[in-house]
Design an enzyme around this catalytic site. Structure first.
Site, PDB file in Angstrom:
ATOM      1  N   HIS A   1       5.089   7.602  -1.604  1.00 39.25           N
ATOM      2  CA  HIS A   1       4.982   7.156  -0.716  1.00 39.25           C
ATOM      3  C   HIS A   1       5.009   5.246   0.120  1.00 39.25           C
ATOM      4  O   HIS A   1       3.553   5.389   0.013  1.00 39.25           O
ATOM      5  CB  HIS A   1       5.021   8.218   1.086  1.00 39.25           C
ATOM      6  CG  HIS A   1       4.930   9.356   0.477  1.00 39.25           C
ATOM      7  ND1 HIS A   1       5.985   9.648   1.070  1.00 39.25           N
ATOM      8  CD2 HIS A   1       4.156  10.450  -0.459  1.00 39.25           C
ATOM      9  CE1 HIS A   1       5.565  11.535   0.562  1.00 39.25           C
ATOM     10  NE2 HIS A   1       4.373  11.596  -0.118  1.00 39.25           N
TER      11      HIS A   1
ATOM     12  N   ASN B   1      -1.421   2.203  -5.698  1.00 39.79           N
ATOM     13  CA  ASN B   1      -1.517   2.017  -4.536  1.00 39.79           C
ATOM     14  C   ASN B   1      -2.798   0.528  -4.416  1.00 39.79           C
ATOM     15  O   ASN B   1      -4.050   1.462  -4.662  1.00 39.79           O
ATOM     16  CB  ASN B   1      -2.445   2.901  -3.567  1.00 39.79           C
ATOM     17  CG  ASN B   1      -2.937   3.092  -2.364  1.00 39.79           C
ATOM     18  OD1 ASN B   1      -2.217   2.023  -1.724  1.00 39.79           O
ATOM     19  ND2 ASN B   1      -4.098   3.063  -2.004  1.00 39.79           N
TER      20      ASN B   1
ATOM     21  N   MET C   1       0.604  -1.670   0.197  1.00 47.93           N
ATOM     22  CA  MET C   1      -0.226   0.057   0.241  1.00 47.93           C
ATOM     23  C   MET C   1       0.854   1.564   0.025  1.00 47.93           C
ATOM     24  O   MET C   1       2.134   1.274   0.694  1.00 47.93           O
ATOM     25  CB  MET C   1      -0.874   0.298   1.230  1.00 47.93           C
ATOM     26  CG  MET C   1      -2.138   1.416   0.882  1.00 47.93           C
ATOM     27  SD  MET C   1      -2.506   1.679   2.815  1.00 47.93           S
ATOM     28  CE  MET C   1      -1.261   2.115   3.553  1.00 47.93           C
ATOM     29  N   CYS C   2       0.515   2.296  -0.215  1.00 53.04           N
ATOM     30  CA  CYS C   2       1.044   3.993  -0.937  1.00 53.04           C
ATOM     31  C   CYS C   2       0.298   4.920  -0.573  1.00 53.04           C
ATOM     32  O   CYS C   2      -0.448   4.402  -0.708  1.00 53.04           O
ATOM     33  CB  CYS C   2       1.927   3.306  -1.984  1.00 53.04           C
ATOM     34  SG  CYS C   2       2.485   1.766  -2.593  1.00 53.04           S
ATOM     35  N   GLY C   3       0.643   5.938  -0.320  1.00 55.34           N
ATOM     36  CA  GLY C   3       0.300   7.174  -0.803  1.00 55.34           C
ATOM     37  C   GLY C   3       0.735   7.359  -1.639  1.00 55.34           C
ATOM     38  O   GLY C   3       2.206   7.435  -1.628  1.00 55.34           O
TER      39      GLY C   3
END
Length: 611
Positions: A55, A79, A1-3
């Site tokens: 991120h 994401n 998962m990411c921002g």
């Protein structure tokens, strides 16, 4: 998962990201952060500028920094998780795999073909340099958050996994990107004409008609032109349509069941061979969905065998049917000896008001019944309904597998801590949603997912903080299996046809009502929300069944709603937990008791407005 975040403008975007918004993105992806800037000049010597910020929360395969840029200058932000559809090897990273596929996709139909094949939750942003366009969007259910903000004055558009609450000052407001398809932005038109032009490529079931071009696009001003693409291209919906068959069936005789729903009632229903066959089909498809989500973990292949003390998987655990069956199925697939965290949240009950002594006799010589479910006992101020059912279901899981260590994490929240963290963090994560219901559920899920509380160590409760990166949640079960009280109301007033219409609406709005919010909330802790009940195979299986196979609302509460799931839990060997009635999280955790009891769930919540 990411921002993930992208800022597009015709002028410099050096300071486009607010400090708080950047911090919220960084908390989603604590493993790696990076930015890429692009400036492109068109044939008319006009320019557009792009800032890409990513991120990363590393989950599987080799660490892949984002944004990913290929040799052609294309930029990819991802994401999501690929749980099927596209082959991803055990030692591969899905971000890298998707980036490679998209690098070889020049035309819109090629891009759509790649995205249509992905099974799993996702939100993405993809810049095609040669075409001067930007693709973005969310998966069919909207299981990953993506917001947009549009400023005509600044000729600027921002896309982001999470933002920050904007005071009511007339500034551009953020909105969730509607999960109706994927979008293609014409960057050349932005630079040369100063106009924002978006084409939509919708999700379509085979044979369905595309949605009208007049769809309401939340959060975009008249400056933005949003239309369905004129080439007739679309994404293939990853699930089959809902079975709307409403043939009347004979209700089961109520005298065949106990006065109070019990596990034995479910045994009676399981005696039907066809019913048991359907139940075992559900167990098979749901078990596989859980397996995909508990075995795709960081460093599985390269790292040495994990120690028993490490915890990879946590479950939002109320003790109700949804969470207990997820725990029972996770037990099948989490390696033997590994601990599973069961995250159980409770908000401190207010002290009951002492009744004033009076010499007056009650009228009519009637005694008012005592409500034992509204106030705390002296021994347990956190003895809320979900804590009680959670402890009861824990015992069943321990009996099911006594060799497994089940960490029942008691997360106790006071009113003071609730108010502090709502102001500091939660209000910005719930945003742009703003109802009383969003506040209650958002706060409850945030504290639960944080996982900071106590857990049993021998005979003592000791401080404990869950380090699990994966958080399983039961969302999607009620929406598909008629678990809410409003489903029973609709059935009583409009029969099976009305119930089917309600279920169609539930899945249609789940992206905007629940999933974006919960993804933002859970991701704030550097953890990833996973939704087994919304696995594409699970949804297709349930969609293919007639409604009466999934629920029988002629039966009492605790039995008829989510009947098929209760039967599956019983088939797995669970006991009394199979008939616990549905209790919404805001009531089971008792957060609703801490606030204004006269509020309606749909009311705008003033507590979420920080300025």
């Amino acid at each position: 998962m990411c921002g993930i975040c992208c800022v597009v403008s015709t002028s410099s975007v050096c300071s486009a990201l607010e400090t708080r918004a950047y911090e919220n993105l960084r908390k989603r992806g604590p493993c790696y952060s990076q930015e890429i800037r692009k400036t492109m000049t068109t044939n008319k010597d006009l320019s557009y500028h792009c800032l890409f910020s990513a991120h990363v929360l590393h989950m599987r395969g080799p660490m892949t920094p984002q944004p990913v840029e290929d040799d052609s200058g294309n930029v990819f932000l991802w994401n999501g998780e690929v749980f099927g559809g596209l082959p991803v090897g055990q030692e591969e990273n899905d971000t890298h795999v998707l980036a490679q596929h998209l690098s070889h996709s020049q035309l819109p139909d090629e891009v759509l073909s790649v995205l249509s094949r992905v099974r799993g939750p996702w939100a993405f942003i993809y810049y095609q340099a040669a075409q001067n366009c930007l693709w973005f969007g969310r998966d069919f259910f909207g299981r990953r958050s993506l917001l947009w903000q549009c400023s005509p004055e600044q000729r600027l558009m921002v896309l982001s996994s999470v933002a920050t609450a904007v005071p009511c000052t007339g500034d551009p407001q953020w909105q969730e990107v509607p999960a109706v398809g994927v979008y293609r932005m014409n960057l050349r038109a932005l630079a040369e004409l100063g106009s924002l032009t978006l084409e939509v490529y919708p999700w379509i079931h085979t044979g369905d008609v595309p949605p009208p071009a007049s769809h309401k696009w939340e959060g975009l001003s008249s400056w933005a032109s949003v239309t369905m693409n004129d080439s007739g291209l679309f994404l293939c919906a990853p699930v089959c349509p809902l079975n709307r068959e409403v043939t009347e069936i004979c209700p089961l005789p109520l005298d065949a069941f106990s006065p109070q729903p019990s596990a034995e009632d479910l045994d009676t229903l399981l005696q039907c061979g066809e019913k048991r066959k359907t139940v075992n089909q559900l167990i098979e498809v749901l078990s596989e969905a859980v397996r995909r989500r508990v075995q795709c973990l960081p460093g599985e292949t390269a790292a040495p065998p994990p120690s028993d003390e490490e915890v990879d998987i946590a479950i939002l655990f109320s003790g109700g049917i949804d969470s207990v069956i997820l725990a029972a199925l996770a037990d099948r697939h989490v390696p033997v000896g590994k601990t599973i965290d069961l995250l159980n949240v409770a908000f401190k009950l207010q002290e009951p008001k002492k009744q004033k002594e009076t010499s007056k006799k009650p009228k009519g010589n009637k005694l008012k019944p005592v409500d034992t479910d509204t106030g705390p006992t002296e021994s347990d101020a956190f003895g809320v309904p979900d804590r009680i059912t959670g402890r009861a279901s824990l015992k069943e899981l321990q009996a099911l597998n006594p060799d497994r260590r089940w960490n029942f994490v008691e997360i106790n929240v006071t009113r003071e801590e609730l108010q502090e963290m709502r102001l500091k963090s939660i209000s910005h994560l719930v945003y742009p949603l703003e109802t009383v219901l969003d506040d209650s559920i958002g706060c409850a899920v945030w504290f639960a997912a944080r996982g900071v509380g106590t857990a049993a160590e021998g005979t003592e409760q000791k401080a404990y903080a869950s380090a699990a990166k994966v958080v399983l949640t039961g969302i999607g079960a009620d929406e598909q299996l008629a678990g809410y009280s409003r489903h029973r109301v609709r059935y009583n007033t409009a029969g099976l046809d009305g119930l089917v219409q309600e279920l169609v609406m539930e899945l249609g709005r789940i992206s905007s009502r629940n999933l974006g919010r919960d993804d933002r909330i859970i991701g704030d802790h550097g953890k990833e929300a996973r939704f087994p009940f919304l696995d594409e195979d699970v949804v297709s299986f349930l969609n293919g069944l007639p409604v009466w196979e999934k629920a029988d609302l002629s039966l009492p509460r605790g039995l008829g709603e989510k009947l098929l799931l209760r039967l599956a839990a019983r088939e797995l060997g669970l006991g009394p937990s199979t008939t616990f009635p549905k209790r919404a999280m805001q009531f089971g955790s008792r957060i609703a008791k801490l606030e204004n009891g006269r509020e309606r769930a749909s009311d705008k919540c003033n507590r979420l407005h920080t300025a």
